[in-house]
Design a protein around this motif. Structure first.
Motif, PDB file in Angstrom:
ATOM      1  N   ASP A   1      -0.345   7.123  -0.070  1.00 37.27           N
ATOM      2  CA  ASP A   1      -1.626   7.777  -0.324  1.00 37.27           C
ATOM      3  C   ASP A   1      -2.814   6.818  -0.233  1.00 37.27           C
ATOM      4  O   ASP A   1      -3.959   7.203  -0.514  1.00 37.27           O
TER       5      ASP A   1
ATOM      6  N   THR B   1      -3.366   4.041  -2.036  1.00 41.42           N
ATOM      7  CA  THR B   1      -3.549   3.207  -3.213  1.00 41.42           C
ATOM      8  C   THR B   1      -2.631   1.993  -3.128  1.00 41.42           C
ATOM      9  O   THR B   1      -1.661   1.976  -2.357  1.00 41.42           O
ATOM     10  N   VAL B   2      -2.941   0.992  -3.931  1.00 37.95           N
ATOM     11  CA  VAL B   2      -2.188  -0.266  -3.876  1.00 37.95           C
ATOM     12  C   VAL B   2      -1.246  -0.354  -5.061  1.00 37.95           C
ATOM     13  O   VAL B   2      -1.643  -0.102  -6.206  1.00 37.95           O
ATOM     14  N   ASP B   3       0.008  -0.706  -4.785  1.00 39.75           N
ATOM     15  CA  ASP B   3       0.991  -0.965  -5.841  1.00 39.75           C
ATOM     16  C   ASP B   3       1.081  -2.477  -6.032  1.00 39.75           C
ATOM     17  O   ASP B   3       1.559  -3.189  -5.155  1.00 39.75           O
TER      18      ASP B   3
ATOM     19  N   THR C   1       0.846  -1.186   0.000  1.00 35.82           N
ATOM     20  CA  THR C   1       0.000   0.000   0.000  1.00 35.82           C
ATOM     21  C   THR C   1       0.885   1.242   0.000  1.00 35.82           C
ATOM     22  O   THR C   1       1.780   1.375   0.842  1.00 35.82           O
ATOM     23  N   ARG C   2       0.623   2.142  -0.930  1.00 42.44           N
ATOM     24  CA  ARG C   2       1.395   3.378  -1.007  1.00 42.44           C
ATOM     25  C   ARG C   2       0.980   4.336   0.112  1.00 42.44           C
ATOM     26  O   ARG C   2      -0.095   4.158   0.730  1.00 42.44           O
TER      27      ARG C   2
END
Length: 851
Positions: free
Chosen positions: A456, A458-460, A453-454
């Motif tokens: 921000d 969001t998921v990488d 999880t980044r």
């Protein structure tokens, strides 16, 4: 009309229809209208059958004419059709019905198949049968819906007798520690019967002797439901199972986190006819806005009855832990569905037919179910972030696939051990991890643990670059002469043979950056300036795009996968032996498209490593359009391992040699190394019981043991399943990645047409070719570069009697004339018999620097 008669009659009708459409569209249409109105007539004995393409066209035309197909609903269910790769009618008739996709909402295809046809055969399209036969006979297309029956309950304190059918599969043929722990815990609550869909190593089943009523290992290839079917029908028997109050179906796909006392105590107090750990329904998911658990009673009310176009959308219980009570065990339909389990072409079909199919059958019959997880969670809670919540509630298992494959792409699994221990402090996470590292695909496991999880939120997902993006990267990335890349074998995913020997030659040279590009096998080799990354990863792509030297075993695209430029990279093809059988452009009558594809692969190679000048002539013919000067007759690097002194062997090869000697226990090792056949299981030799008995007696008389290693591309494992019961040992690449370790210890070798017959000549020990299909193989399938009788120093056996005679003389000493003949034949194939081939290849590669 029987099913066989229907098949013949439909084929005869399709042939008539094909003839009619040759006359006019109206004539063909009239035939369809007639069969739809009156039904299919029996075929006359003299009727000619229709070929498969005509059958398909006739099915499509019939269904279109009948207007019996919901195109919009089918497109919504079938992604392939939505992507316009094929039309819906053609897709349904060729593929869709075999995937159990229903043609419309009022037609339950799998139920119709089970009730009116034969679920073990796949030669009758259920919708076609309905249109031309079933509806004329009044056969329903939807199952009858029964009211929910009063669920089974137990009195407080009542003793409940359970049987547990525990099934497993292990790629190495062992009973893992986590399985012993799981089965031991189950044995506290049930009589456990164990079946492995594996050929087990000797002594493995004894690990379960104290905790099971019966334990078997039978390789059948029908997945877990096939094992449960065998146990219920044959090994334990329905009569025995009917004496129990509950029958547990469990498998080894999950790790036991905690004792099962609370699970069984809770369910003993719950009224139900069958129960499991959790329910699931694919459309109920976060993707569709469903964020919270739905009460189970409401889920049953909504979805117990309605049919779904795509069967995976039905409400069902996951099958890795299911429990059935007496009414279900006694139900004829339940038994019939389990008895009819057959081998499927893919695991998803097993899930659809038996996991989902049996759930739907039981629901519609009015059997009520319960689950350990309270409520219906969004789709597959065992694989989503909901998992940690249900474990906190007492969920007893950890699915191995959650960690190894991460199917719902959960971020943060790199800390899975810590998260499990925070919830279940006594969980044996170390044994779980040992099993994961041994049996999981290493590249998938690494990717599973890399999702983050980044900052921000969001998921990488760390997905590899697309082919287009990679081409751009390769075009602009700098290339370094001293970056040498070693993609593993595309078939068995090992770094072995010639590439491994080259790696070892330069392992401690810090001036060369060694890049090992892995697939499913975990590889950890020592050395200086070594990078090991998955081939199918961004990191793998980054390193591959910058490596000037790339060593492949088969071809650039096969082994390196990504679209690399042959202009800016030097592909050195090390191959994997000295071929006897034709391949590549030297094959007998290769299809033009195959020849063109292989030509593109071959021309991308800067060089091909060969064993001798004779071998260079052969390889040049196979690697058209490369020239003879592109062949490097340095000797094969892998042969260094055969010729070198023991102290020069890498530590892991030396350890493998010691393990092999332990397996042999003083016996002579006779390697049996068959080559790949296009038809695989159908093409391999089937030993008769008498022949197997002779082989077993021969091994006893000669204090010998057969070591079986099938070709890297073979998936049938026909010979291992035949010879393992004789006491043969498994010397497959999974146990012994480096064939040269086996060559060093083997007393003799038997193959059919494999290059190992020539490679092994370096040892000077006996070889024999079991060429039972010599004429067919040499003249039709592949062809041979050489006359075996002329080049092999051992017998060419075309019958088992010939082989038996050869084996009986295997260990007789050679006369001086025979020794000279052997040496002469060996000189044809080996220009070098030292242990410096890898060094010669390294020197040739370094000569390419700056070019």
């Amino acid at each position: 009309m029987t099913l066989d008669e229907f098949v013949l009659s439909w084929s005869a009708f399709a042939a008539r229809w094909d003839d009619a459409r040759g006359e006019s569209p109206e004539a063909a249409q009239a035939l369809l209208d007639d069969v739809l109105a009156s039904g299919l007539s029996p075929a006359p004995e003299s009727a000619a059958p229709a070929p498969d393409p005509v059958l398909l066209e006739c099915e499509v035309a019939l269904i279109k004419r009948a207007k019996a197909f919901d195109v919009k609903a089918y497109k919504r269910a079938q992604a392939l059709v939505r992507q316009a790769q094929t039309g819906p009618f053609r897709h349904f008739c060729s593929t869709g019905w075999k995937q159990l996709i229903s043609p419309r909402i009022d037609f339950d295809l799998w139920w119709y198949w089970n009730e009116h046809l034969d679920p073990t055969r796949e030669d009758i399209n259920p919708l076609v049968h309905h249109l031309v036969a079933g509806r004329h006979e009044g056969l329903p297309t939807l199952p009858p819906v029964h009211d929910v029956r009063p669920p089974t309950s137990f009195a407080p304190g009542e003793t409940i007798r359970r049987a547990c059918l525990f099934v497993g599969y292990d790629p190495d043929g062992i009973v893992d520690d986590h399985v012993v722990a799981y089965v031991t815990e189950l044995s506290r609550h049930a009589d456990v019967y164990y079946l492995a869909d594996s050929t087990m190593a000797p002594g493995e089943l004894e690990k379960l002797a104290g905790v099971t009523r019966g334990a078997w290992a039978i390789r059948h290839g029908r997945y877990d439901f096939g094992s449960w079917s065998m146990l219920a029908q044959d090994l334990v028997g329905w009569d025995s199972l009917s004496t129990y109050d509950e029958v547990v179906f469990a498998n080894d796909s999950a790790y036991l986190l905690r004792p099962l006392d609370e699970v069984f105590a809770r369910m003993d107090a719950t009224a139900a006819d069958w129960w499991g750990l959790h329910a699931t329904k694919r459309p109920y998911s976060r993707d569709n806005g469903d964020d919270v658990p739905l009460p189970l009673a409401e889920a049953k009310q909504r979805w117990r009855v309605p049919n779904e176009i795509d069967p995976v959308d039905h409400l069902h219980l996951s099958s890795y832990f299911l429990v059935f009570r007496r009414p279900v065990i006694a139900d004829p339909g339940f038994r019939a569905r389990l008895d009819s389990v057959r081998r499927q072409t893919s695991k998803p079909l097993v899930i659809l037919k038996y996991e989902v199919g049996i759930s739907r059958y039981l629901l519609l019959k009015g059997f009520d179910f319960a689950t350990i997880v309270e409520g219906l969670y969004p789709y597959l809670p065992a694989y989503t972030t909901d998992y940690w919540e249900v474990v906190a509630q007492g969920f007893p298992l950890l699915k191995r696939n959650l960690i190894s494959e991460n199917p719902r792409r959960m971020p943060g699994l790199d800390t899975w051990k810590e998260r499990v221990l925070a919830l279940v402090p006594d969980a044996d996470v170390e044994s779980f991890e040992r099993n994961l590292l041994r049996v999981s695909a290493d590249d998938q496991l690494r990717h599973s643990l890399s999702i983050t999880t980044r900052p921000d939120g969001t998921v990488d997902y760390h997905e590899p670059w697309s082919w287009a993006r990679f081409r751009t990267e390769d075009r602009w990335a700098p290339k370094f002469d001293h970056w040498w890349a070693f993609p593993v074998c595309a078939y068995d995913h090992t770094l072995s043979g010639n590439e491994r020997a080259l790696f070892d030659e330069i392992a401690d040279d810090p001036s060369i950056k060694k890049i090992i590009l892995t697939r499913s096998r975990r590889i950890d080799l020592p050395g200086e300036n070594v990078v090991t990354v998955p081939l199918m990863s961004r990191e793998g792509q980054y390193h591959l795009a910058r490596a000037r030297q790339i060593f492949v075993k088969h071809g650039p695209r096969i082994n390196a996968h990504w679209p690399l430029s042959p202009i800016t990279h030097n592909f050195v093809n090390t191959w994997h032996g000295i071929p006897l059988k034709r391949f590549g452009s030297a094959m007998i009558d290769p299809p033009p498209e195959l020849k063109r594809a292989e030509g593109r692969e071959h021309v991308a190679c800067r060089a091909v490593v060969t064993s001798s000048r004779m071998d260079s002539l052969t390889m040049r013919s196979a690697f058209w359009p490369l020239a003879y000067t592109d062949m490097w007759p340095t000797g094969l690097p892998r042969n260094d391992y055969i010729r070198c002194e023991p102290e020069r062997l890498p530590p892991d090869l030396a350890e493998a040699g010691r393990r092999l000697e332990s397996d042999l226990d003083g016996r002579r090792l006779v390697l049996f190394l068959p080559t790949f056949k296009d038809a695989q299981d159908e093409a391999y030799y089937r030993f008769s019981p008498e022949e197997l008995a002779w082989l077993q007696d021969w091994m006893y008389r000669n204090d010998a043991v057969l070591g079986v290693r099938e070709h890297m591309a073979d998936s049938a494992k026909t010979y291992w399943h035949q010879l393992a019961p004789l006491g043969a040992i498994d010397v497959s690449s999974r146990r012994y990645p480096d064939l040269e370790v086996l060559y060093r210890s083997a007393a003799a070798l038997v193959s059919d047409y494999s290059s190992c017959l020539v490679d092994f000549m370096l040892t000077g020990r006996p070889v024999a070719s079991f060429a039972y299909d010599l004429d067919r193989y040499s003249q039709q399938e592949r062809g041979l570069f050489y006359d075996l009788h002329q080049v092999l120093p051992g017998p060419v056996c075309e019958t088992f009697d010939d082989l038996a005679e050869a084996l009986d003389g295997f260990f007789d000493p050679l006369s001086p004339e025979q020794e000279e003949d052997y040496a002469w034949r060996r000189r044809l194939f080996f220009d070098h018999v030292d242990d410096r081939a890898a060094a010669r290849v390294v020197a040739r590669v370094k000569s390419l620097y700056g070019s």
